[in-house]
Design an enzyme around this catalytic site. Structure first.
Site, mmCIF file in Angstrom:
data_model
loop_
_atom_site.group_PDB
_atom_site.id
_atom_site.type_symbol
_atom_site.label_atom_id
_atom_site.label_comp_id
_atom_site.label_asym_id
_atom_site.label_seq_id
_atom_site.Cartn_x
_atom_site.Cartn_y
_atom_site.Cartn_z
ATOM 1 N N ASP A 9 44.096 42.880 36.055
ATOM 2 C CA ASP A 9 45.306 42.056 35.942
ATOM 3 C C ASP A 9 46.161 42.535 34.772
ATOM 4 O O ASP A 9 46.379 41.820 33.784
ATOM 5 C CB ASP A 9 44.917 40.590 35.781
ATOM 6 C CG ASP A 9 44.243 40.045 37.034
ATOM 7 O OD1 ASP A 9 44.586 40.511 38.139
ATOM 8 O OD2 ASP A 9 43.369 39.168 36.916
ATOM 9 N N LYS A 31 39.629 45.316 41.495
ATOM 10 C CA LYS A 31 40.587 44.629 42.357
ATOM 11 C C LYS A 31 41.988 44.901 41.827
ATOM 12 O O LYS A 31 42.273 44.674 40.651
ATOM 13 C CB LYS A 31 40.335 43.123 42.379
ATOM 14 C CG LYS A 31 41.216 42.380 43.390
ATOM 15 C CD LYS A 31 41.359 40.922 43.054
ATOM 16 C CE LYS A 31 42.297 40.750 41.898
ATOM 17 N NZ LYS A 31 43.165 39.565 41.942
ATOM 18 N N ASP A 58 44.365 43.536 46.807
ATOM 19 C CA ASP A 58 44.551 42.100 46.997
ATOM 20 C C ASP A 58 46.046 41.770 47.064
ATOM 21 O O ASP A 58 46.662 41.386 46.077
ATOM 22 C CB ASP A 58 43.878 41.376 45.824
ATOM 23 C CG ASP A 58 44.052 39.874 45.850
ATOM 24 O OD1 ASP A 58 44.224 39.328 46.964
ATOM 25 O OD2 ASP A 58 44.006 39.246 44.775
ATOM 26 N N LYS A 60 47.368 39.858 49.902
ATOM 27 C CA LYS A 60 47.503 38.574 50.618
ATOM 28 C C LYS A 60 48.707 38.567 51.568
ATOM 29 O O LYS A 60 49.583 37.695 51.502
ATOM 30 C CB LYS A 60 47.636 37.420 49.625
ATOM 31 C CG LYS A 60 46.466 37.278 48.658
ATOM 32 C CD LYS A 60 46.675 36.083 47.737
ATOM 33 C CE LYS A 60 45.553 35.919 46.737
ATOM 34 N NZ LYS A 60 45.589 36.967 45.680
ATOM 35 N N ASP A 63 53.018 37.211 57.098
ATOM 36 C CA ASP A 63 54.325 37.408 57.713
ATOM 37 C C ASP A 63 54.137 37.368 59.217
ATOM 38 O O ASP A 63 53.032 37.086 59.707
ATOM 39 C CB ASP A 63 54.930 38.741 57.249
ATOM 40 C CG ASP A 63 56.455 38.721 57.192
ATOM 41 O OD1 ASP A 63 57.073 38.233 58.169
ATOM 42 O OD2 ASP A 63 57.038 39.179 56.203
ATOM 43 N N ILE A 64 55.172 37.673 59.973
ATOM 44 C CA ILE A 64 55.029 37.690 61.423
ATOM 45 C C ILE A 64 54.062 38.817 61.800
ATOM 46 O O ILE A 64 53.927 39.813 61.072
ATOM 47 C CB ILE A 64 56.390 37.845 62.126
ATOM 48 C CG1 ILE A 64 57.043 39.191 61.779
ATOM 49 C CG2 ILE A 64 57.322 36.687 61.770
ATOM 50 C CD1 ILE A 64 58.295 39.484 62.591
ATOM 51 N N THR A 119 41.754 29.507 45.194
ATOM 52 C CA THR A 119 40.863 28.818 44.255
ATOM 53 C C THR A 119 41.625 28.145 43.123
ATOM 54 O O THR A 119 41.045 27.396 42.335
ATOM 55 C CB THR A 119 39.821 29.786 43.669
ATOM 56 O OG1 THR A 119 40.487 30.917 43.096
ATOM 57 C CG2 THR A 119 38.852 30.252 44.729
ATOM 58 N N GLN A 190 42.218 28.515 37.363
ATOM 59 C CA GLN A 190 41.349 28.336 38.519
ATOM 60 C C GLN A 190 40.748 26.937 38.494
ATOM 61 O O GLN A 190 40.398 26.414 37.440
ATOM 62 C CB GLN A 190 40.219 29.383 38.503
ATOM 63 C CG GLN A 190 40.701 30.822 38.461
ATOM 64 C CD GLN A 190 41.101 31.345 39.820
ATOM 65 O OE1 GLN A 190 41.273 30.586 40.747
ATOM 66 N NE2 GLN A 190 41.264 32.649 39.936
ATOM 67 N N ARG A 211 39.348 37.638 33.706
ATOM 68 C CA ARG A 211 39.566 37.344 32.296
ATOM 69 C C ARG A 211 38.288 37.186 31.484
ATOM 70 O O ARG A 211 38.299 37.411 30.281
ATOM 71 C CB ARG A 211 40.464 36.108 32.160
ATOM 72 C CG ARG A 211 41.924 36.443 32.369
ATOM 73 C CD ARG A 211 42.778 35.216 32.553
ATOM 74 N NE ARG A 211 42.570 34.600 33.851
ATOM 75 C CZ ARG A 211 43.391 33.715 34.397
ATOM 76 N NH1 ARG A 211 44.460 33.323 33.745
ATOM 77 N NH2 ARG A 211 43.147 33.201 35.579
#
Length: 236
Positions: A9, A31, A58, A60, A63-64, A119, A190, A211
């Site tokens: 991240d 990730k 990741d 996510k 959409d159509i 989450t 989270q 983290r």
């Protein structure tokens, strides 16, 4: 299937690379999320693959169906281990996403998983903001079934929903669980969190941890602690 993915991240590849190098996290599964990918694009994936890091991408997608299918054709060329979509996109979108992955990449299988309920969301937020009445468990189970019917290999879910999903979708249906914290860490944003040891005991296939490692005083030691907890199923 790798059991622990470290969430990178960070806003840039340079910062990600420096973190991995400074803390001797060579070849660990990682990730890559929206923040890093939208800044660096395919370049960051190429760099990580050159350094032998298994990758969960990741993004996510939601959409159509045709748009998601075409996006997955492009992502398939990156040959990562896992990509994901939102299960709320429906079984047809998931089916087309799987088709997009399979249409290009014949040598390397990229697993497709679907996000159920984030989450970061608790039941009150789900009920009030999304107007989805009932329990999180009911909606997660339903969305996991939608994902399986669409051809997904598994889902992203909370550790606390793993057993229920395995019961309804079978033990071979993958569960990837974020919201993982070492016992000494704060929960941050989270809501449905767990430790690596609990995740292992409950039977999830893979965990995503960020983290607790990236913000630790000694990230390598924290990563090794997560590995130890996963291996032995106990917390220090």
């Amino acid at each position: 299937m790798n059991h622990i993915y470290l969430a990178l991240d960070f806003p840039t590849w340079e910062e990600s690379k420096q973190f991995l190098d400074d803390h001797q996290l060579k070849e660990v599964p990682v990730k890559v999320g929206m923040e890093l990918f939208y800044r660096e694009g395919a370049y960051v994936i190429e760099q990580l693959k050159n350094r032998n890091h298994p990758i969960f991408l990741d993004l996510k997608l939601h959409d159509i169906p045709t748009t998601v299918m075409r996006a997955m054709r492009n992502l398939a060329t990156l040959e990562v281990d896992i990509v994901n979509v939102h299960a709320l996109g429906g079984s047809e979108m998931i089916k087309r996403a799987k088709e997009g992955l399979a249409s290009i990449n014949k040598q390397h299988e990229t697993k497709l998983i679907a996000v159920t309920i984030l989450t970061s969301m608790d039941e009150q937020t789900m009920n009030n903001d999304l107007q989805l009445q009932g329990s999180i468990e009911q909606h997660v189970t339903h969305l996991a079934k939608v994902a399986k019917n669409g051809g997904a290999d598994g889902v992203v879910c909370s550790v606390h929903e793993v057993e229920m999903i395995k019961q309804h979708c079978g033990t071979s249906f993958l569960t990837v669980t974020p919201g993982i914290r070492l016992p000494s860490s704060k929960e941050n944003d989270q809501k449905r969190v767990a430790t690596p040891s609990l995740a292992r005991r409950i039977g999830t296939d893979s965990i995503v941890i960020g983290r607790s490692i990236t913000k630790a005083n000694n990230p390598l030691e924290a990563y090794q602690q997560a590995q130890e907890e996963w291996k032995n199923g106990t917390s220090k």
